[in-house]
Design a protein around this motif. Structure first.
Motif, PDB file in Angstrom:
ATOM      1  N   GLU A   1      28.085  30.121  34.135  1.00  0.00           N
ATOM      2  CA  GLU A   1      27.377  29.894  35.400  1.00  0.00           C
ATOM      3  C   GLU A   1      28.206  30.373  36.583  1.00  0.00           C
ATOM      4  OE1 GLU A   1      24.251  28.940  36.026  1.00  0.00           O
ATOM      5  OE2 GLU A   1      24.020  29.104  33.861  1.00  0.00           O
ATOM      6  N   GLU A   2      29.519  30.157  36.523  1.00  0.00           N
ATOM      7  CA  GLU A   2      30.383  30.629  37.607  1.00  0.00           C
ATOM      8  C   GLU A   2      30.425  32.154  37.663  1.00  0.00           C
ATOM      9  OE1 GLU A   2      33.680  27.075  38.071  1.00  0.00           O
ATOM     10  OE2 GLU A   2      33.929  28.548  36.469  1.00  0.00           O
ATOM     11  N   VAL A   3      30.425  32.785  36.502  1.00  0.00           N
ATOM     12  CA  VAL A   3      30.418  34.251  36.450  1.00  0.00           C
ATOM     13  C   VAL A   3      29.115  34.778  37.036  1.00  0.00           C
ATOM     14  CG1 VAL A   3      30.353  36.238  34.897  1.00  0.00           C
ATOM     15  CG2 VAL A   3      32.023  34.432  34.533  1.00  0.00           C
ATOM     16  N   LYS A   4      27.993  34.162  36.665  1.00  0.00           N
ATOM     17  CA  LYS A   4      26.700  34.582  37.200  1.00  0.00           C
ATOM     18  C   LYS A   4      26.648  34.412  38.708  1.00  0.00           C
ATOM     19  CE  LYS A   4      23.938  33.649  33.091  1.00  0.00           C
ATOM     20  NZ  LYS A   4      22.911  32.773  32.520  1.00  0.00           N
ATOM     21  N   GLU A   5      27.202  33.326  39.213  1.00  0.00           N
ATOM     22  CA  GLU A   5      27.210  33.074  40.655  1.00  0.00           C
ATOM     23  C   GLU A   5      28.071  34.102  41.392  1.00  0.00           C
ATOM     24  OE1 GLU A   5      25.923  30.831  43.966  1.00  0.00           O
ATOM     25  OE2 GLU A   5      25.270  30.844  41.886  1.00  0.00           O
ATOM     26  N   GLN A  15      33.926  43.882  46.199  1.00  0.00           N
ATOM     27  CA  GLN A  15      34.890  44.363  45.210  1.00  0.00           C
ATOM     28  C   GLN A  15      35.685  43.217  44.610  1.00  0.00           C
ATOM     29  OE1 GLN A  15      37.279  47.319  47.169  1.00  0.00           O
ATOM     30  NE2 GLN A  15      35.491  48.495  47.767  1.00  0.00           N
ATOM     31  N   ASP A  16      36.115  42.288  45.447  1.00  0.00           N
ATOM     32  CA  ASP A  16      36.895  41.146  44.956  1.00  0.00           C
ATOM     33  C   ASP A  16      36.086  40.320  43.958  1.00  0.00           C
ATOM     34  OD1 ASP A  16      38.977  41.943  46.580  1.00  0.00           O
ATOM     35  OD2 ASP A  16      38.540  40.485  48.167  1.00  0.00           O
ATOM     36  N   LEU A  17      34.849  39.984  44.329  1.00  0.00           N
ATOM     37  CA  LEU A  17      34.030  39.155  43.441  1.00  0.00           C
ATOM     38  C   LEU A  17      33.597  39.912  42.188  1.00  0.00           C
ATOM     39  CD1 LEU A  17      31.809  37.253  46.021  1.00  0.00           C
ATOM     40  CD2 LEU A  17      33.638  36.330  44.599  1.00  0.00           C
ATOM     41  N   ALA A  18      33.283  41.189  42.340  1.00  0.00           N
ATOM     42  CA  ALA A  18      32.864  41.971  41.166  1.00  0.00           C
ATOM     43  C   ALA A  18      34.008  42.127  40.179  1.00  0.00           C
ATOM     44  CB  ALA A  18      32.348  43.337  41.605  1.00  0.00           C
ATOM     45  N   LYS A  19      35.213  42.260  40.693  1.00  0.00           N
ATOM     46  CA  LYS A  19      36.372  42.375  39.796  1.00  0.00           C
ATOM     47  C   LYS A  19      36.594  41.061  39.052  1.00  0.00           C
ATOM     48  CE  LYS A  19      39.982  44.657  41.296  1.00  0.00           C
ATOM     49  NZ  LYS A  19      41.259  44.980  41.957  1.00  0.00           N
ATOM     50  N   LEU A  20      36.453  39.936  39.757  1.00  0.00           N
ATOM     51  CA  LEU A  20      36.631  38.634  39.108  1.00  0.00           C
ATOM     52  C   LEU A  20      35.607  38.384  38.007  1.00  0.00           C
ATOM     53  CD1 LEU A  20      37.444  36.282  42.112  1.00  0.00           C
ATOM     54  CD2 LEU A  20      38.968  36.915  40.243  1.00  0.00           C
ATOM     55  N   SER A  21      34.392  38.873  38.224  1.00  0.00           N
ATOM     56  CA  SER A  21      33.331  38.619  37.256  1.00  0.00           C
ATOM     57  C   SER A  21      33.134  39.788  36.282  1.00  0.00           C
ATOM     58  CB  SER A  21      32.020  38.333  37.982  1.00  0.00           C
ATOM     59  OG  SER A  21      31.645  39.429  38.780  1.00  0.00           O
ATOM     60  N   SER A  22      34.016  40.778  36.338  1.00  0.00           N
ATOM     61  CA  SER A  22      33.966  41.949  35.455  1.00  0.00           C
ATOM     62  C   SER A  22      32.636  42.690  35.564  1.00  0.00           C
ATOM     63  CB  SER A  22      34.219  41.555  33.994  1.00  0.00           C
ATOM     64  OG  SER A  22      35.496  40.989  33.864  1.00  0.00           O
ATOM     65  N   ASP A  23      32.118  42.774  36.771  1.00  0.00           N
ATOM     66  CA  ASP A  23      30.879  43.493  37.045  1.00  0.00           C
ATOM     67  C   ASP A  23      31.265  44.883  37.541  1.00  0.00           C
ATOM     68  OD1 ASP A  23      28.245  44.063  37.395  1.00  0.00           O
ATOM     69  OD2 ASP A  23      27.892  42.606  38.987  1.00  0.00           O
ATOM     70  N   TRP A  24      31.622  45.756  36.601  1.00  0.00           N
ATOM     71  CA  TRP A  24      32.272  47.019  36.947  1.00  0.00           C
ATOM     72  C   TRP A  24      31.339  48.030  37.594  1.00  0.00           C
ATOM     73  CZ3 TRP A  24      36.874  45.673  37.352  1.00  0.00           C
ATOM     74  CH2 TRP A  24      37.462  44.802  36.436  1.00  0.00           C
ATOM     75  N   VAL A  25      30.063  47.990  37.276  1.00  0.00           N
ATOM     76  CA  VAL A  25      29.128  48.927  37.897  1.00  0.00           C
ATOM     77  C   VAL A  25      28.999  48.626  39.386  1.00  0.00           C
ATOM     78  CG1 VAL A  25      26.717  49.688  37.938  1.00  0.00           C
ATOM     79  CG2 VAL A  25      27.884  49.364  35.752  1.00  0.00           C
ATOM     80  N   TRP A  26      28.883  47.355  39.727  1.00  0.00           N
ATOM     81  CA  TRP A  26      28.761  46.981  41.134  1.00  0.00           C
ATOM     82  C   TRP A  26      30.093  47.124  41.854  1.00  0.00           C
ATOM     83  CZ3 TRP A  26      24.396  45.659  43.957  1.00  0.00           C
ATOM     84  CH2 TRP A  26      23.211  45.715  43.226  1.00  0.00           C
ATOM     85  N   TYR A  27      31.187  46.965  41.123  1.00  0.00           N
ATOM     86  CA  TYR A  27      32.504  47.218  41.715  1.00  0.00           C
ATOM     87  C   TYR A  27      32.603  48.689  42.124  1.00  0.00           C
ATOM     88  CZ  TYR A  27      37.585  47.638  42.097  1.00  0.00           C
ATOM     89  OH  TYR A  27      38.854  47.899  42.558  1.00  0.00           O
ATOM     90  N   ALA A  28      32.164  49.589  41.234  1.00  0.00           N
ATOM     91  CA  ALA A  28      32.188  51.016  41.542  1.00  0.00           C
ATOM     92  C   ALA A  28      31.238  51.345  42.684  1.00  0.00           C
ATOM     93  CB  ALA A  28      31.814  51.818  40.293  1.00  0.00           C
ATOM     94  N   ALA A  29      30.093  50.681  42.730  1.00  0.00           N
ATOM     95  CA  ALA A  29      29.144  50.913  43.818  1.00  0.00           C
ATOM     96  C   ALA A  29      29.739  50.479  45.155  1.00  0.00           C
ATOM     97  CB  ALA A  29      27.843  50.173  43.546  1.00  0.00           C
TER      98      ALA A  29
END
Length: 118
Positions: free
Chosen positions: A29-33, A65-79
């Motif tokens: 749930e924290e990752v999704k948030e 970028q900070d939140l995407a890196k924490l949640s391993s959301d690499w596509v949105w990190y790159a965006a």
């Protein structure tokens, strides 16, 4: 060597390892948030860039970028990285235009618009 006296259970290291693992564990749930907030911040950055505020856009992209890196959301990190690059290009082009020595177009140098009557 390799006796029970050297084991992690005997020296008390298991409790420390379990405590660190518990602190580092993030629930689904924290990752999704975090993903949701990162994506929202990326969209806010896009809107700031479209509305002509690249500095605000860079700030939103950085937070994304900070939140995407924490949640391993690499596509949105790159965006978000791409958006940051775009915002910096806009900022650089604005500063180059304002500091250039090209003469500004004034009413005296602009061609006069006249209507010719036939």
């Amino acid at each position: 060597l390799g006796s029970t006296a050297d084991s992690a259970e005997f020296t008390g290291q298991i409790a420390v390892i379990e405590e660190v693992a518990k602190r580092l564990a993030i629930s689904d749930e924290e990752v999704k948030e975090k993903k949701r907030w990162a994506r929202l911040l990326k969209a806010k950055g896009d809107l700031c860039l479209l509305s002509g505020s690249p500095r605000d856009a860079v700030e939103h992209y950085r937070q994304c970028q900070d939140l995407a890196k924490l949640s391993s959301d690499w596509v949105w990190y790159a965006a978000a990285l791409e958006g940051t690059a775009q915002a910096r290009v806009v900022e650089a082009s604005r500063s180059a235009l304002t500091s250039s020595s090209a003469p500004a177009l004034t009413s005296s140098s602009a061609p006069a618009l006249t209507s010719s009557s036939a």
